[in-house]
Design a protein around this motif. Structure first.
Motif, PDB file in Angstrom:
ATOM      1  N   ALA A  99       0.841  -1.268   0.063  1.00 28.16           N
ATOM      2  CA  ALA A  99      -0.032   0.095   0.065  1.00 28.16           C
ATOM      3  C   ALA A  99       1.060   1.143  -0.005  1.00 28.16           C
ATOM      4  O   ALA A  99       1.835   1.411   0.812  1.00 28.16           O
ATOM      5  CB  ALA A  99      -0.820   0.092   1.084  1.00 28.16           C
ATOM      6  N   ILE A 100       0.431   2.148  -0.938  1.00 30.63           N
ATOM      7  CA  ILE A 100       1.445   3.344  -1.074  1.00 30.63           C
ATOM      8  C   ILE A 100       0.620   4.487  -0.783  1.00 30.63           C
ATOM      9  O   ILE A 100      -0.447   4.505  -1.543  1.00 30.63           O
ATOM     10  CB  ILE A 100       2.065   3.231  -2.532  1.00 30.63           C
ATOM     11  N   GLN A 101       0.977   5.298   0.165  1.00 27.81           N
ATOM     12  CA  GLN A 101       0.264   6.617   0.283  1.00 27.81           C
ATOM     13  C   GLN A 101       0.690   7.786  -0.802  1.00 27.81           C
ATOM     14  O   GLN A 101       1.867   8.006  -0.987  1.00 27.81           O
ATOM     15  CB  GLN A 101       0.319   7.271   1.470  1.00 27.81           C
ATOM     16  N   GLY A 102      -0.061   8.152  -1.553  1.00 27.53           N
ATOM     17  CA  GLY A 102       0.160   9.129  -2.633  1.00 27.53           C
ATOM     18  C   GLY A 102      -0.982   9.493  -3.522  1.00 27.53           C
ATOM     19  O   GLY A 102      -2.224   8.751  -3.410  1.00 27.53           O
ATOM     20  N   ASP A 103      -0.785  10.379  -4.408  1.00 34.82           N
ATOM     21  CA  ASP A 103      -1.941  10.683  -5.308  1.00 34.82           C
ATOM     22  C   ASP A 103      -1.753  10.065  -6.595  1.00 34.82           C
ATOM     23  O   ASP A 103      -0.820  10.040  -7.341  1.00 34.82           O
ATOM     24  CB  ASP A 103      -1.878  12.147  -5.533  1.00 34.82           C
ATOM     25  N   ALA A 104      -2.813   9.057  -6.970  1.00 30.98           N
ATOM     26  CA  ALA A 104      -2.728   8.331  -8.105  1.00 30.98           C
ATOM     27  C   ALA A 104      -2.284   9.078  -9.188  1.00 30.98           C
ATOM     28  O   ALA A 104      -1.673   8.475 -10.305  1.00 30.98           O
ATOM     29  CB  ALA A 104      -3.904   7.435  -8.555  1.00 30.98           C
ATOM     30  N   LEU A 105      -2.884  10.469  -9.559  1.00 29.71           N
ATOM     31  CA  LEU A 105      -2.189  11.172 -10.610  1.00 29.71           C
ATOM     32  C   LEU A 105      -0.799  11.554 -10.492  1.00 29.71           C
ATOM     33  O   LEU A 105      -0.150  11.814 -11.708  1.00 29.71           O
ATOM     34  CB  LEU A 105      -3.266  12.376 -10.675  1.00 29.71           C
ATOM     35  N   ASP A 106      -0.029  11.356  -9.425  1.00 33.62           N
ATOM     36  CA  ASP A 106       1.432  11.768  -9.266  1.00 33.62           C
ATOM     37  C   ASP A 106       2.068  10.376  -9.293  1.00 33.62           C
ATOM     38  O   ASP A 106       3.548  10.711  -9.499  1.00 33.62           O
ATOM     39  CB  ASP A 106       1.641  12.823  -8.153  1.00 33.62           C
ATOM     40  N   VAL A 107       1.844   9.283  -8.888  1.00 35.65           N
ATOM     41  CA  VAL A 107       2.543   8.097  -8.436  1.00 35.65           C
ATOM     42  C   VAL A 107       2.872   7.415  -9.877  1.00 35.65           C
ATOM     43  O   VAL A 107       2.104   7.198 -10.681  1.00 35.65           O
ATOM     44  CB  VAL A 107       1.875   7.278  -7.659  1.00 35.65           C
ATOM     45  N   ASP A 108       4.036   7.063 -10.264  1.00 39.43           N
ATOM     46  CA  ASP A 108       4.277   6.291 -11.300  1.00 39.43           C
ATOM     47  C   ASP A 108       4.151   4.569 -10.902  1.00 39.43           C
ATOM     48  O   ASP A 108       4.953   3.968 -10.098  1.00 39.43           O
ATOM     49  CB  ASP A 108       5.778   6.314 -11.817  1.00 39.43           C
ATOM     50  N   PRO A 109       3.044   3.848 -11.446  1.00 40.73           N
ATOM     51  CA  PRO A 109       2.733   2.636 -10.669  1.00 40.73           C
ATOM     52  C   PRO A 109       3.843   1.528 -11.364  1.00 40.73           C
ATOM     53  O   PRO A 109       3.974   0.603 -10.760  1.00 40.73           O
ATOM     54  CB  PRO A 109       1.439   2.275 -11.620  1.00 40.73           C
ATOM     55  N   LEU A 110       4.340   1.953 -12.502  1.00 42.23           N
ATOM     56  CA  LEU A 110       5.364   0.909 -13.129  1.00 42.23           C
ATOM     57  C   LEU A 110       6.643   0.593 -12.100  1.00 42.23           C
ATOM     58  O   LEU A 110       7.441  -0.185 -12.221  1.00 42.23           O
ATOM     59  CB  LEU A 110       5.678   1.402 -14.632  1.00 42.23           C
ATOM     60  N   ALA A 111       6.839   1.640 -11.054  1.00 42.83           N
ATOM     61  CA  ALA A 111       7.952   1.480 -10.168  1.00 42.83           C
ATOM     62  C   ALA A 111       7.526   0.283  -9.160  1.00 42.83           C
ATOM     63  O   ALA A 111       8.480  -0.114  -8.354  1.00 42.83           O
ATOM     64  CB  ALA A 111       8.037   2.723  -9.613  1.00 42.83           C
ATOM     65  N   TYR A 112       6.513  -0.095  -9.291  1.00 38.23           N
ATOM     66  CA  TYR A 112       5.956  -1.019  -8.101  1.00 38.23           C
ATOM     67  C   TYR A 112       5.465  -2.394  -8.574  1.00 38.23           C
ATOM     68  O   TYR A 112       5.046  -3.246  -7.959  1.00 38.23           O
ATOM     69  CB  TYR A 112       4.873  -0.306  -7.147  1.00 38.23           C
ATOM     70  N   LEU A 113       5.343  -2.235 -10.251  1.00 37.92           N
ATOM     71  CA  LEU A 113       4.599  -3.543 -10.486  1.00 37.92           C
ATOM     72  C   LEU A 113       5.359  -4.463 -11.700  1.00 37.92           C
ATOM     73  O   LEU A 113       6.203  -3.792 -12.464  1.00 37.92           O
ATOM     74  CB  LEU A 113       3.483  -3.085 -11.447  1.00 37.92           C
ATOM     75  N   GLN A 114       5.434  -5.613 -11.742  1.00 36.18           N
ATOM     76  CA  GLN A 114       6.002  -6.357 -12.787  1.00 36.18           C
ATOM     77  C   GLN A 114       4.589  -6.943 -13.800  1.00 36.18           C
ATOM     78  O   GLN A 114       3.752  -7.382 -13.350  1.00 36.18           O
ATOM     79  CB  GLN A 114       6.617  -7.748 -12.275  1.00 36.18           C
ATOM     80  N   PRO A 115       4.987  -7.007 -15.093  1.00 36.77           N
ATOM     81  CA  PRO A 115       4.004  -7.621 -16.090  1.00 36.77           C
ATOM     82  C   PRO A 115       3.789  -9.064 -15.729  1.00 36.77           C
ATOM     83  O   PRO A 115       4.874  -9.633 -15.455  1.00 36.77           O
ATOM     84  CB  PRO A 115       4.552  -7.332 -17.426  1.00 36.77           C
ATOM     85  N   PRO A 116       2.741  -9.494 -16.054  1.00 36.80           N
ATOM     86  CA  PRO A 116       1.334  -8.867 -16.735  1.00 36.80           C
ATOM     87  C   PRO A 116       0.821  -8.335 -15.615  1.00 36.80           C
ATOM     88  O   PRO A 116       0.820  -8.624 -14.350  1.00 36.80           O
ATOM     89  CB  PRO A 116       0.691 -10.184 -17.329  1.00 36.80           C
ATOM     90  N   ILE A 117       0.226  -6.786 -15.996  1.00 30.47           N
ATOM     91  CA  ILE A 117      -0.529  -6.123 -14.860  1.00 30.47           C
ATOM     92  C   ILE A 117      -1.625  -6.087 -15.260  1.00 30.47           C
ATOM     93  O   ILE A 117      -2.230  -5.667 -16.422  1.00 30.47           O
ATOM     94  CB  ILE A 117       0.317  -4.821 -15.064  1.00 30.47           C
ATOM     95  N   LYS A 118      -2.872  -5.944 -14.488  1.00 27.19           N
ATOM     96  CA  LYS A 118      -4.197  -5.693 -14.509  1.00 27.19           C
ATOM     97  C   LYS A 118      -4.419  -4.412 -13.513  1.00 27.19           C
ATOM     98  O   LYS A 118      -3.842  -4.360 -12.685  1.00 27.19           O
ATOM     99  CB  LYS A 118      -4.996  -6.843 -14.155  1.00 27.19           C
ATOM    100  N   VAL A 119      -5.313  -3.631 -13.967  1.00 32.88           N
ATOM    101  CA  VAL A 119      -5.722  -2.793 -13.053  1.00 32.88           C
ATOM    102  C   VAL A 119      -7.279  -2.945 -12.604  1.00 32.88           C
ATOM    103  O   VAL A 119      -8.244  -3.287 -13.290  1.00 32.88           O
ATOM    104  CB  VAL A 119      -5.952  -1.312 -13.876  1.00 32.88           C
ATOM    105  N   ALA A 120      -7.597  -2.753 -11.333  1.00 34.97           N
ATOM    106  CA  ALA A 120      -8.921  -2.906 -10.627  1.00 34.97           C
ATOM    107  C   ALA A 120      -9.162  -1.938  -9.828  1.00 34.97           C
ATOM    108  O   ALA A 120      -8.521  -1.899  -8.812  1.00 34.97           O
ATOM    109  CB  ALA A 120      -9.055  -4.516 -10.299  1.00 34.97           C
ATOM    110  N   ALA A 121     -10.183  -1.400  -9.739  1.00 34.51           N
ATOM    111  CA  ALA A 121     -10.256  -0.294  -8.897  1.00 34.51           C
ATOM    112  C   ALA A 121     -11.781   0.396  -8.663  1.00 34.51           C
ATOM    113  O   ALA A 121     -12.412   0.176  -9.760  1.00 34.51           O
ATOM    114  CB  ALA A 121      -9.632   1.038  -9.181  1.00 34.51           C
TER     115      ALA A 121
END
Length: 281
Positions: A99-121
């Motif tokens: 869990a990362i505290q921050g604004d989703a408009l400012d955080v680069d998700p690729l710094a925390y993810l490895q492919p394959p990647i899905k988005v669910a929200a």
């Protein structure tokens, strides 16, 4: 089923951590873990995927994603009040939740993810459309994600899947349908949330296509579509006058009548118009 794991019910989590939803953050919490697990299943097989979640709040969907076997979940949460509740979930699923505290408009998700990647929200209402447009318009395609499974106000969901001739049809439909298969897979009434919003909600599942449905330069297409729907009541020869002084010729080359309005023109024709304009530049 009151729970999908050994953690407390969400109402208890919210009471324990003082997580009354804030309107300023666009928060409407989905408390039924049956529903959050169902949304997680709508995202497809998660066992070999990293999942990006935006706005987890007290962690209802987060728990659904983990219970459904997500390899890892990276949850970006703006509200610092939610971090202790998310930390409890991380402890219950060792090594699988960050869990990362921050604004989703400012955080680069690729710094925390490895492919394959899905988005669910269950996207916060105040940033949902902006995030979707960003995910649909990256510099390179295919994007970093395989699919998006996203909760929106039903009106926004209908705009994503709208067809020509309907009032909901516009730029969002064209951007989504150019590069993805998009469909509404679930609808939810206001009473499913706390606090209940004033509108119904819907889950949209978008699967990234390997390549756009029709050839076109992304920047040109986006400019044309934005101009066309910015003055949707005008004939295209007038609405697109700022795009090119020879717009009538380009419209006819694309097989579009200059007297038509934007809502009457399909995706393939808009792509043909973008190609015609690109050749002229």
């Amino acid at each position: 089923m009151s729970s999908i794991d050994d953690l407390p019910p969400l109402r208890e989590v919210i009471a324990t951590h003082g997580l009354a939803a804030k309107k300023s953050l666009g928060q409407n919490f989905l408390l039924d873990l049956n529903l959050t697990a169902k949304i997680a299943r709508l995202a497809g097989d998660l066992t070999a995927a990293d999942v990006l979640e935006i706005g987890p709040g007290p962690g209802g969907l987060t728990r659904g994603l983990l219970a459904e076997g997500a390899r890892k979940v990276r949850a970006i949460e703006k509200d610092p009040r939610c971090m202790p509740a998310l930390a409890e979930i991380a402890d219950a699923y060792p090594g699988r939740l960050q869990a990362i505290q921050g604004d989703a408009l400012d955080v680069d998700p690729l710094a925390y993810l490895q492919p394959p990647i899905k988005v669910a929200a269950n996207l916060p209402y105040n940033v949902g459309t902006e995030l979707l447009v960003r995910w649909l318009t990256p510099p390179m395609w295919p994007p970093f994600w395989q699919s998006l499974t996203l909760m929106f106000q039903r009106e926004v969901a209908q705009r994503i899947v709208a067809t020509p001739g309907s009032k909901a049809y516009g730029r969002l439909a064209l951007l989504a349908q150019w590069r993805t298969d998009a469909q509404i897979v679930m609808e939810l009434p206001p009473e499913a949330f706390s606090p209940p919003p004033k509108v119904n909600s819907a889950v949209v599942h978008l699967t990234a296509l390997p390549a756009p449905r029709f050839a076109a330069d992304a920047a040109v297409l986006n400019r044309v579509v934005a101009a066309a729907f910015n003055q949707r009541r005008k004939m295209l020869r007038s609405a697109l006058k700022s795009v090119s002084p020879d717009i009538e010729q380009h419209l006819m080359e694309a097989g579009i009548k200059p007297t038509e309005r934007a809502e009457q023109v399909g995706l393939e024709a808009f792509c043909a118009l973008a190609r015609s304009l690109e050749q002229d530049s």
